[in-house]
Scaffold this motif. Structure first.
Motif, PDB file in Angstrom:
ATOM      1  N   LEU A  17      68.046  29.561  27.680  1.00 55.59           N
ATOM      2  CA  LEU A  17      68.542  30.659  26.855  1.00 55.59           C
ATOM      3  C   LEU A  17      67.388  31.487  26.327  1.00 55.59           C
ATOM      4  CD1 LEU A  17      71.343  28.913  24.776  1.00 55.59           C
ATOM      5  CD2 LEU A  17      71.616  30.415  26.735  1.00 55.59           C
ATOM      6  N   VAL A  18      67.480  32.796  26.471  1.00 62.94           N
ATOM      7  CA  VAL A  18      66.536  33.720  25.861  1.00 62.94           C
ATOM      8  C   VAL A  18      67.366  34.770  25.140  1.00 62.94           C
ATOM      9  CG1 VAL A  18      64.773  35.455  26.241  1.00 62.94           C
ATOM     10  CG2 VAL A  18      64.719  33.358  27.569  1.00 62.94           C
ATOM     11  N   GLN A 251      68.922  48.055  33.946  1.00 68.29           N
ATOM     12  CA  GLN A 251      70.060  48.781  33.388  1.00 68.29           C
ATOM     13  C   GLN A 251      71.199  47.816  33.113  1.00 68.29           C
ATOM     14  OE1 GLN A 251      70.031  51.561  36.732  1.00 68.29           O
ATOM     15  NE2 GLN A 251      72.062  50.814  37.380  1.00 68.29           N
ATOM     16  N   SER A 252      72.195  48.285  32.392  1.00 73.03           N
ATOM     17  CA  SER A 252      73.257  47.385  31.930  1.00 73.03           C
ATOM     18  C   SER A 252      74.079  46.817  33.079  1.00 73.03           C
ATOM     19  CB  SER A 252      74.175  48.114  30.945  1.00 73.03           C
ATOM     20  OG  SER A 252      74.794  49.237  31.576  1.00 73.03           O
ATOM     21  N   SER A 253      74.262  47.618  34.145  1.00 71.84           N
ATOM     22  CA  SER A 253      75.064  47.158  35.271  1.00 71.84           C
ATOM     23  C   SER A 253      74.672  47.944  36.511  1.00 71.84           C
ATOM     24  CB  SER A 253      76.555  47.324  34.984  1.00 71.84           C
ATOM     25  OG  SER A 253      76.882  48.697  34.815  1.00 71.84           O
ATOM     26  N   ALA A 351      59.172  38.813  32.745  1.00 66.48           N
ATOM     27  CA  ALA A 351      60.564  38.408  32.569  1.00 66.48           C
ATOM     28  C   ALA A 351      60.951  38.269  31.105  1.00 66.48           C
ATOM     29  CB  ALA A 351      60.829  37.104  33.309  1.00 66.48           C
ATOM     30  N   SER A 352      60.042  37.782  30.269  1.00 68.06           N
ATOM     31  CA  SER A 352      60.381  37.628  28.849  1.00 68.06           C
ATOM     32  C   SER A 352      60.693  38.976  28.212  1.00 68.06           C
ATOM     33  CB  SER A 352      59.229  36.943  28.105  1.00 68.06           C
ATOM     34  OG  SER A 352      59.131  35.592  28.474  1.00 68.06           O
ATOM     35  N   MET A 353      59.901  39.979  28.565  1.00 63.69           N
ATOM     36  CA  MET A 353      60.151  41.310  28.015  1.00 63.69           C
ATOM     37  C   MET A 353      61.423  41.909  28.603  1.00 63.69           C
ATOM     38  SD  MET A 353      56.270  42.867  28.012  1.00 63.69           S
ATOM     39  CE  MET A 353      56.851  44.438  27.381  1.00 63.69           C
ATOM     40  N   LEU A 354      61.606  41.766  29.909  1.00 69.09           N
ATOM     41  CA  LEU A 354      62.793  42.333  30.547  1.00 69.09           C
ATOM     42  C   LEU A 354      64.071  41.748  29.962  1.00 69.09           C
ATOM     43  CD1 LEU A 354      61.631  42.235  34.284  1.00 69.09           C
ATOM     44  CD2 LEU A 354      61.937  44.297  32.882  1.00 69.09           C
ATOM     45  N   SER A 356      64.635  40.297  27.214  1.00 71.27           N
ATOM     46  CA  SER A 356      64.860  40.447  25.769  1.00 71.27           C
ATOM     47  C   SER A 356      65.554  41.767  25.443  1.00 71.27           C
ATOM     48  CB  SER A 356      63.533  40.362  25.016  1.00 71.27           C
ATOM     49  OG  SER A 356      62.692  41.462  25.344  1.00 71.27           O
ATOM     50  N   THR A 357      65.733  42.621  26.458  1.00 67.65           N
ATOM     51  CA  THR A 357      66.407  43.899  26.247  1.00 67.65           C
ATOM     52  C   THR A 357      67.909  43.670  26.131  1.00 67.65           C
ATOM     53  OG1 THR A 357      64.732  44.964  27.619  1.00 67.65           O
ATOM     54  CG2 THR A 357      66.716  46.231  27.125  1.00 67.65           C
TER      55      THR A 357
END
Length: 405
Positions: A17-18, A251-253, A351-354, A356-357
Motif C-alpha cells: 500500500l502506498v 493520468q486518471s484513466s 514509482a514512489s512519486m508517480l 503518490s499522485t
C-alpha cells in the motif's frame, strides 16, 4: 500476468500500500468497462479501460466478457472487471462472481476416458489459482467461442487445493486477484500444450475423482483451457491491443480497444509500418539490453515494465518498483526468430512519486526489477498498436505465432 507453467516470464507480483493506491507488480485489476463513445462498435471490438478498478490498482487493463452455459442462452452473465492478459491463455473466472444458477449450469469437464471431474492449476509468478474446468460459451464484443473449456477459480466443489499447486500466495478470490477473472489472449491456443498432454507429472490438470484428493493427469490439447479468440468462428487469428499515448505524469484513466483478428476486417490491419517479430509458441522473442541477450515478451497482465538494471535504484520499503531520481530513458533491442529487429525506447520514472499522485492510475513509466527476462508490461502498450498472432493461425503478414508493433 504470465503463466509459469509455460516457462515464460517470472515477474514479481507483490502487493503493498502506498497512500490510497494498491500496488501490484504484475497481473490483476478491474474496472467497469464502457465504450468511450456512444457510436456503435464493430462486432470485433472490445473496449479496454485502465482506471481505479475494483481495488485502485495502477495500470491494469480490464474488459467485459459474457459467459453462458454451453448452448443455453437462458443462463448467461456479463462480467466487467476482467483483466486483459496477453501473457496467458484462456478465460479464468472467480466462481463467487457467478450467479448460483449459472455456476450450476456450467457443464463440468471430465478426465479423458473417465467420469472423474477435471480441475486445473494456474501457476503465476506470484501465486496460484485452482479450480474446476467447465464448458462455456464465451462472448467478446459480438463474437462467440462456443463450448470451450474455461477455469472456474475457487470452485467450492473442490475446496482442497492439491499441494502440487500451492506455490506462492492464493489467488482464488476477487480480493486476491483484484479482478473478477483473467482473459488470456496470448499467442497460444491452449494454456499448457504438449507438456500437459504427454506427462502427468508435469501437468497442470488434476483428476478430482475425490474432491479432497486431486491428482495430476494428462489432458489432450482439445480439452485444455482454450484461448477464446482462437475458437471464434471469424476474427480468430489473433488480437490487436490499441492504447492511447499518455504523458510522463500519468493520468486518471485510459481507454483503448481490443480488436479481434489480424487483417480480417478493415479495422484490424497491421499497417505498413508494423514490424513482425516471430516468436516461440508462447509469444516470447529475444532482446538485447545493456549488452546481454535475454528473453522478452509483451504482457498486458503486468502493470509495469520488469527487467534487471543495476543502475536503477529500487524503491524499497515494500514498493516493488524502481525509483530513480528523475525520469530515465532506456533502450532495448528486440529481435524475432525471423531476424527482424527494432530498438524500443522506454521511460522509467520514480514509482514512489508517480503513485503518490491522487486518483492517477495510468502510467507509461512504471518499472521494476525482475531477473532473467524483460517483461514489456502495460506501460509498453501506451501509444502503440500491438498485435499478437496465435500459433498456427494464418494472417496477411504470415503465420502465428508473432507479435507486431
Amino acid at each position: 500476468m504470465t503463466l509459469v507453467n509455460t516457462l515464460r516470464g517470472l515477474a514479481w507480483c507483490a502487493a503493498v500500500l502506498v497512500g490510497a493506491m494498491t500496488l501490484v507488480a504484475c497481473g490483476s485489476g478491474g474496472n467497469s468497462n464502457s465504450a468511450a463513445s456512444s457510436a456503435p462498435l464493430a462486432d470485433n471490438v472490445v473496449p479496454i479501460m485502465v482506471a481505479k478498478g475494483l481495488d485502485r490498482v495502477a495500470n491494469i487493463g480490464t474488459v467485459s466478457v459474457t459467459l453462458c452455459a454451453a448452448g443455453n442462452a437462458a443462463q448467461c452473465q456479463t462480467l466487467d472487471n476482467i483483466q486483459l492478459d496477453t501473457g496467458s491463455y484462456g478465460l479464468r473466472v472467480v466462481a463467487a462472481e457467478l450467479s448460483p444458477a449459472l455456476r450450476s449450469a456450467l457443464q463440468q469437464a471430465t478426465v479423458p476416458n473417465s467420469n472423474a471431474p477435471l480441475a486445473s492449476c494456474a501457476l503465476f509468478a506470484d501465486g496460484y489459482s485452482f479450480g474446476s474446468v467447465r464448458i462455456a460459451d464465451v462472448t467478446l464484443g459480438r463474437r462467440t467461442a462456443s463450448a470451450i473449456p474455461i477455469q472456474l477459480i475457487g470452485d467450492p466443489n473442490f475446496p482442497a487445493v492439491p499441494s502440487d499447486c500451492v506455490v506462492g500466495r492464493s489467488e482464488n478470490a476477487t480480493s486476491e486477484l483484484h479482478a473478477r477473472g483473467i482473459l488470456g489472449v496470448g499467442a497460444a491456443a491452449v494454456d499448457c500444450g504438449n507438456q500437459c498432454a504427454a506427462n502427468a507429472a508435469a501437468s497442470s490438470y488434476f483428476n478430482c475423482a475425490s474432491a479432497s484428493s486431486c491428482v495430476p493427469t494428462v489432458v489432450p490439447l482439445a480439452q485444455q483451457i482454450a484461448n477464446p479468440v482462437a475458437n471464434m468462428p471469424i476474427d480468430n487469428n489473433g488480437v490487436i491491443v490499441d492504447m492511447p499515448a499518455i504523458g510522463p505524469s500519468g493520468q486518471s484513466s485510459a481507454s483503448g480497444t481490443l480488436l479481434l483478428g489480424i487483417g480480417t476486417a478493415s479495422n484490424n490491419r497491421l499497417g505498413s509500418s508494423a514490424m513482425v517479430l516471430t516468436t516461440d509458441g508462447f509469444g516470447s522473442f529475444s532482446a538485447t539490453y545493456n549488452g546481454s541477450t535475454i528473453t522478452a515478451f509483451t504482457d498486458t497482465g503486468s502493470n509495469g515494465l520488469f527487467f534487471t538494471d543495476a543502475s536503477l535504484p529500487a524503491c524499497g520499503s515494500g514498493n516493488p518498483f524502481y525509483c530513480p531520481p528523475g525520469q530515465q530513458v532506456k533502450t532495448i533491442t528486440v529481435k524475432g526468430a525471423n531476424g527482424a529487429a527494432q530498438a524500443v525506447h522506454l521511460n522509467v520514472g520514480n514509482a514512489s512519486m508517480l503513485l503518490s499522485t491522487p486518483n492517477t492510475f495510468a502510467f507509461n513509466d512504471l518499472a521494476g526489477p525482475m531477473p532473467r527476462y524483460f517483461d514489456l508490461g502495460m506501460p509498453f502498450f501506451y501509444g502503440r498498436r500491438v498485435a499478437v498472432a496465435i500459433s498456427g493461425k494464418s494472417t496477411p503478414s504470415g503465420n502465428g505465432p508473432y507479435v507486431a508493433f
